[in-house]
Design an enzyme around this catalytic site. Structure first.
Site, mmCIF file in Angstrom:
data_model
loop_
_atom_site.group_PDB
_atom_site.id
_atom_site.type_symbol
_atom_site.label_atom_id
_atom_site.label_comp_id
_atom_site.label_asym_id
_atom_site.label_seq_id
_atom_site.Cartn_x
_atom_site.Cartn_y
_atom_site.Cartn_z
ATOM 1 N N SER A 97 47.026 50.757 41.648
ATOM 2 C CA SER A 97 46.487 49.452 41.272
ATOM 3 C C SER A 97 46.795 49.099 39.823
ATOM 4 C CB SER A 97 44.975 49.428 41.498
ATOM 5 O OG SER A 97 44.357 50.457 40.758
ATOM 6 N N THR A 199 41.368 47.947 37.956
ATOM 7 C CA THR A 199 42.060 47.768 36.677
ATOM 8 C C THR A 199 41.625 48.878 35.760
ATOM 9 O OG1 THR A 199 42.043 45.388 36.947
ATOM 10 C CG2 THR A 199 42.084 46.200 34.679
ATOM 11 N N THR A 217 46.675 46.055 34.757
ATOM 12 C CA THR A 217 46.478 46.075 36.205
ATOM 13 C C THR A 217 47.674 45.512 36.956
ATOM 14 O OG1 THR A 217 44.862 45.417 37.910
ATOM 15 C CG2 THR A 217 45.490 43.733 36.343
ATOM 16 N N ARG A 227 49.872 34.537 40.940
ATOM 17 C CA ARG A 227 48.432 34.619 40.670
ATOM 18 C C ARG A 227 48.175 35.522 39.448
ATOM 19 N NH1 ARG A 227 44.461 38.946 40.195
ATOM 20 N NH2 ARG A 227 42.436 38.115 40.767
ATOM 21 N N GLY A 229 45.014 37.232 37.215
ATOM 22 C CA GLY A 229 43.576 37.507 37.233
ATOM 23 C C GLY A 229 42.989 37.438 35.839
ATOM 24 N N THR A 250 36.339 44.747 35.389
ATOM 25 C CA THR A 250 37.169 45.026 36.550
ATOM 26 C C THR A 250 36.522 44.332 37.752
ATOM 27 O OG1 THR A 250 38.149 46.770 37.920
ATOM 28 C CG2 THR A 250 35.960 47.207 37.041
ATOM 29 N N GLY A 251 37.307 44.178 38.809
ATOM 30 C CA GLY A 251 36.774 43.500 39.993
ATOM 31 C C GLY A 251 37.477 42.172 40.215
ATOM 32 N N HIS A 252 36.827 41.294 40.955
ATOM 33 C CA HIS A 252 37.464 40.033 41.331
ATOM 34 C C HIS A 252 37.643 39.128 40.116
ATOM 35 C CE1 HIS A 252 35.745 41.165 45.459
ATOM 36 N NE2 HIS A 252 36.999 41.541 45.371
HETATM 37 N N1 ASP Z 1 40.351 42.285 37.806
HETATM 38 C C1 ASP Z 1 41.581 42.548 38.507
HETATM 39 C C2 ASP Z 1 42.182 41.254 38.952
HETATM 40 O O1 ASP Z 1 41.463 40.368 39.364
HETATM 41 C C3 ASP Z 1 41.428 43.467 39.680
HETATM 42 C C4 ASP Z 1 40.427 44.591 39.544
HETATM 43 O O2 ASP Z 1 40.043 44.969 38.445
HETATM 44 O O3 ASP Z 1 39.996 45.140 40.546
HETATM 45 O O4 ASP Z 1 43.374 41.133 38.952
#
Ligand code: ASP
Length: 342
Positions: A97, A199, A217, A227, A229, A250-252
């Site tokens: 990732s 990330t 990431t 796209r 993030g 981290t995350g969405h």
């Molecule tokens: N924050 C990252 C993104 O949206 C992904 C993640 O950290 O899980 O690209």
């Protein structure tokens, strides 16, 4: 255009000033005069006796922290520590990732996002960068060698090549296989805690009392091509204010960008909140906006980690499953973050 030699001279003098300041104790709260009156910038004050500490997201934070600690324990600069730290998962093809080995977008292209911020509020970022194993190095070069703060796509690649980076195929066999499997349904629905993203965000305080951070990431697997993030966006996936603290996420990414997440966490610390409370309040903001937008919180995962100038830290996330690694003079360990959704 600013004369480059002058610029370097000013920077060198500034570094000395900050390094000395690191040992001087109190920083003054500053007043800035604006038309409507005076604005106070709240300084936390504590700078002396800084003990190094580094925090980073997820399991790969452990080997990343080890690399960062090598620099911190030898009185190195937090900036060098965070760059060296995040390069570990970036270069590891088994970490799927981040960097080399990262999962591709829906067109089968591995596109990488990264940013970096130092104690002087210098910033650099690359987004949608292809073929380069260490986007964090390119982000640092954007910061240090260009008049800009962010380069994307083809332009970022061109710049990386000009800096001596080699063009490589980053799509490893395992990621290609999974992507081909995904193509059969082509259903893009990131599921919280199904770890097909993640990330590495890293924030550190050095012995000089200075903070820096880095974030890198491959983003959400099977995202639309182009796209971007939160991770390469200063203020969203990462923010550092050397008077106050640092945060990374981290995350969405869409949810983190919506609330300018890491800037929010740092501003909450500026108002006097602990790093823990600041992370909790930022997650609460996501909770509220998700409800307002009639979306399901169960589909969302966001985690924040934060560090203040005194070396206190905190972390919080929407739902269980997020952990982070902390390395300080007590050692390097993984910690499960507390969470909102029970
Ligand atoms: N924050 C990252 C993104 O949206 C992904 C993640 O950290 O899980 O690209």
């Amino acid at each position: 255009m600013a004369n480059r030699r002058n610029f370097i001279k000013t920077t060198a003098i500034a570094s000395v000033a900050v390094a000395l300041n690191g040992f001087r104790g109190k920083t003054e709260e500053e007043e800035i005069v604006v038309p409507s009156g005076k604005v106070k910038t709240r300084a936390t004050g504590e700078r002396s006796g800084a003990k190094p500490i580094v925090l980073s997201t997820w399991n790969f934070g452990i080997p990343a922290n080890n690399a960062a600690w090598e620099i911190l324990k030898n009185n190195g600069r937090a900036l060098d520590a965070v760059e060296a730290g995040v390069k570990i998962p970036e270069g590891d093809p088994n970490e799927r990732s981040v960097g080399y080995g990262g999962r591709p977008d829906r067109d089968g292209r591995v596109t990488l996002d990264a940013c970096i911020m130092d104690e002087f509020s210098n910033i650099g970022s690359v987004a949608c960068l292809e073929h380069i194993k260490h986007p964090i190095m390119v982000a640092r070069a954007v910061m240090e060698k260009t008049p800009h703060v962010m380069l994307v796509g083809e332009g970022a690649l061109q710049f990386a090549l000009s800096q001596g980076h080699k063009k490589e195929n980053l799509l490893v066999e395992a990621s290609e296989k999974e992507w081909k499997e995904w193509l059969k349904t082509s259903n893009y629905k990131p599921i919280a805690n199904i770890e097909n993203h993640d990330t590495i965000g890293m924030i550190a305080l050095d012995v000089h009392g200075n903070l820096s951070g880095a974030c890198t990431t491959s983003g959400m697997a099977y995202k639309m091509h182009g796209r971007i993030g939160d991770s390469p966006i200063i203020g969203a996936g990462l923010y550092v204010d050397n008077e106050i603290g640092a945060a990374t996420a981290t995350g969405h990414g869409e949810e983190v960008i919506r609330i300018a997440g890491c800037h929010l966490v740092v501003e909450l610390m500026r108002q006097g909140k602990s790093p823990q409370k600041a992370c909790e309040e930022a997650v609460a903001r996501i909770v509220k906006l998700t409800k307002n937008r009639n979306k399901n919180l169960k589909d969302i995962q966001v985690g924040f980690i934060a560090l203040n100038k005194k070396g206190e830290h905190g972390a919080y996330c929407v739902q269980g499953g997020f952990n982070y690694a902390k390395y300080d003079d007590t050692g390097n360990k993984l910690i499960d973050a507390d969470y909102f959704l029970r």
